[in-house]
Design an enzyme around this catalytic site. Structure first.
Site, short mmCIF file in Angstrom:
data_model
loop_
_atom_site.label_atom_id
_atom_site.label_comp_id
_atom_site.label_asym_id
_atom_site.label_seq_id
_atom_site.Cartn_x
_atom_site.Cartn_y
_atom_site.Cartn_z
N PRO A 234 0.85 -1.20 0.00
CA PRO A 234 0.00 0.00 0.00
C PRO A 234 0.88 1.25 0.00
O PRO A 234 1.57 1.52 0.98
CB PRO A 234 -0.82 -0.13 1.29
N ASP A 411 5.77 2.20 2.33
CA ASP A 411 4.83 1.12 2.58
C ASP A 411 3.99 1.53 3.80
O ASP A 411 4.51 1.57 4.92
CB ASP A 411 5.63 -0.17 2.85
N HIS A 412 2.72 1.78 3.57
CA HIS A 412 1.88 2.32 4.66
C HIS A 412 1.60 1.28 5.74
O HIS A 412 1.10 1.61 6.82
CB HIS A 412 0.57 2.86 4.06
N ARG A 413 1.90 0.02 5.48
CA ARG A 413 1.75 -0.99 6.55
C ARG A 413 2.80 -0.77 7.62
O ARG A 413 2.63 -1.16 8.78
CB ARG A 413 1.94 -2.41 5.99
#
Ligand code: CAO
Length: 439
Positions: A234, A411-413
């Site tokens: 993401p 990476d938004h995680r």
């Protein structure tokens, strides 16, 4: 009339006494010019040696395990005497160089990729990196006839697992690959369980003249890697800019000194040093998710991938231990690595082990772009072209400043938006005042 020719090991570059790891031909085989006949392996590379003649193998003089050098007789072949074959024989008598090996287990066809097989697109390439490619993906260890067979079936040979010695791909492996592909569902499951329906097949020739151009091997490998990153990570891109007016003056003041040292300083090496300072400040950016996705693996080393535009596509070689190197050393290493990438001489290890990547299009142009995270890394920095701009001052005046556009995709995680903004904020401060690297 048939005549017997000796097939000699041609000049293969800086190799001597190199080991034969596979004899591909057998006595009695009918082979075509350029078919591979033996495979050689050094500690640096594996290469298949092609035959300069078409004909029937009469005898073979080498065995697996032999160490051979330029001029060693590999085999004798009965060739049909024709003008073509004679001229080939004459050429070989002078010299038939095999291109330098570029990477472990890259076959001669791939080695020839140092000549541009796909001309560079006139438009800028999409801002995407292609490093951390598993070295196995660079392997397409198969004879020309198997490659041809795969091509005829429309199979991307880099996706086929070889079952013969040293992972060599056999015709049966290609057949099995096709069988298993046909048996799998029509709707291709993408990463993370996302289902993507097949794209419609369009006959573009219905609308006008067309030409079909094969993608280069590098583009095919990097394409699969990028696609996976694009659908499985993401992405968020945080934009920022850094005032490099002073840095640029400093860089220019060093130009003569750099020239004496035989290097060319560009803004990129300073950005690399600033990125390391930011990674040290924000360790979550110098990390990868583990296979379970539950843990973050924090890296204590600082290896930076740098995207390089090559005639065959994008490559992201890794510059190691950037924290321990000065800007002159980094400049020299960057120039050497970019040169190797463009000449197709990178080894798989040169593409591995990166912590964070930088894609700099500043030398080309553009105001901003959104790079794709080079998974399993968790962030990448895009650098566009610096531009003189009027910057508002507290006293109400405007001052000209050279502003460098930055784009951090993450990476938004792993990274929250606030962390992303803090990272670029800090990075911008360090680039604007490199003395902060010392803090
Ligand atoms: N703003 C303004 N000028 C810049 C600049 C920037 N951000 N970055 C570089 N320049 C200047 C350099 O200073 C140099 O000019 P001088 O010789 O007058 O100093 C000129 O542009 C050319 O630089 P360069 O591109 O040769 O060198 P580099 O160190 O900046 O980059 C490399 C090296 C290998 C990264 C680059 O050649 C390259 O291949 N870039 C393309 C990467 C790519 O394709 N990325 C896109 C996809 S990845 O997402």
């Amino acid at each position: 009339m048939a005549n017997i020719e000796k097939i000699l090991l041609p000049d293969i570059g800086d190799f001597d006494e190199i080991e034969v790891i596979e004899v591909i031909i057998s006595v009695g085989d009918e082979i075509e010019k350029d078919d591979s006949i033996i495979t050689l392996e050094s500690d640096k590379a594996t290469m298949e040696i092609p035959t300069p003649f078409s004909g029937k193998i009469k005898s073979i003089s080498v065995n697996v395990g032999d160490r051979i050098s330029e001029g060693t007789v590999i085999a004798e072949i009965e060739v049909a005497s024709s003008a073509d074959e004679e001229s080939v024989a004459a050429e070989q008598a002078v010299e038939t160089p095999v291109e330098q090996p570029v990477a472990e287990k890259v076959a001669p066809q791939a080695v020839k990729a140092s000549a541009p097989e796909v001309p560079k697109s006139a438009s800028n390439p999409p801002p995407v990196p292609a490093s951390n490619i598993d070295s196995n993906q660079l392997v397409a260890h198969a004879s020309p006839s198997v490659r041809k067979f795969a091509r005829e079936l429309g199979v991307d040979i880099t996706r086929v697992t070889g079952t013969a010695t040293k992972g060599r791909i056999l015709k049966e492996d290609v057949q099995n690959y096709v069988k298993s592909s046909l048996a799998s569902p029509r709707v291709a499951p993408a990463a993370s369980g996302i289902q993507v329906s097949d794209a419609p097949v369009i006959d573009f020739s219905k609308f006008g003249d067309i030409e079909t151009k094969a993608l280069s091997r590098i583009k095919k490998i990097s394409g699969a890697h990028l696609h996976r990153s694009w659908v499985s990570v993401p992405h968020v891109t945080q934009f920022d800019e850094a005032d490099i007016t002073e840095l640029e003056a400093f860089r220019k003041s060093l130009a003569k000194e750099a020239e004496k040292k035989g290097v060319r300083l560009t803004p990129l090496v300073f950005v690399m040093k600033a990125v390391v300072a930011a990674l040290q400040q924000f360790p979550d950016f110098n990390a990868s998710l583990d296979a379970s996705g539950d843990n973050l693996i924090l890296k204590k080393y600082f290896h930076i991938g740098v995207a390089v535009d090559t005639p065959n596509g994008l490559m992201v070689p890794v510059i190691r231990d950037v924290d321990k190197k000065g800007i002159y050393e980094l400049s020299a290493e960057l120039a050497e690595t970019a040169g190797k990438a463009r000449e197709g001489k990178l080894m798989p290890k040169d593409l591995q082990g990166g912590c964070f990547s930088i894609s700099s299009l500043g030398g080309i142009g553009g105001t901003q772009f959104t790079p794709i995270v080079n998974a399993p890394e968790v962030a990448i920095l895009g650098v566009a072209r610096a531009k003189m701009q009027p910057v508002y001052q507290d006293d109400g005046s405007f001052k000209p400043a050279l502003m460098l556009p930055l784009a951090l995709s993450y990476d938004h995680r792993v990274i929250d938006g606030a962390q992303g903004a803090r990272f670029t904020n800090y990075l911008s401060q360090v680039i604007s005042d490199m003395r902060r690297v010392l803090l």
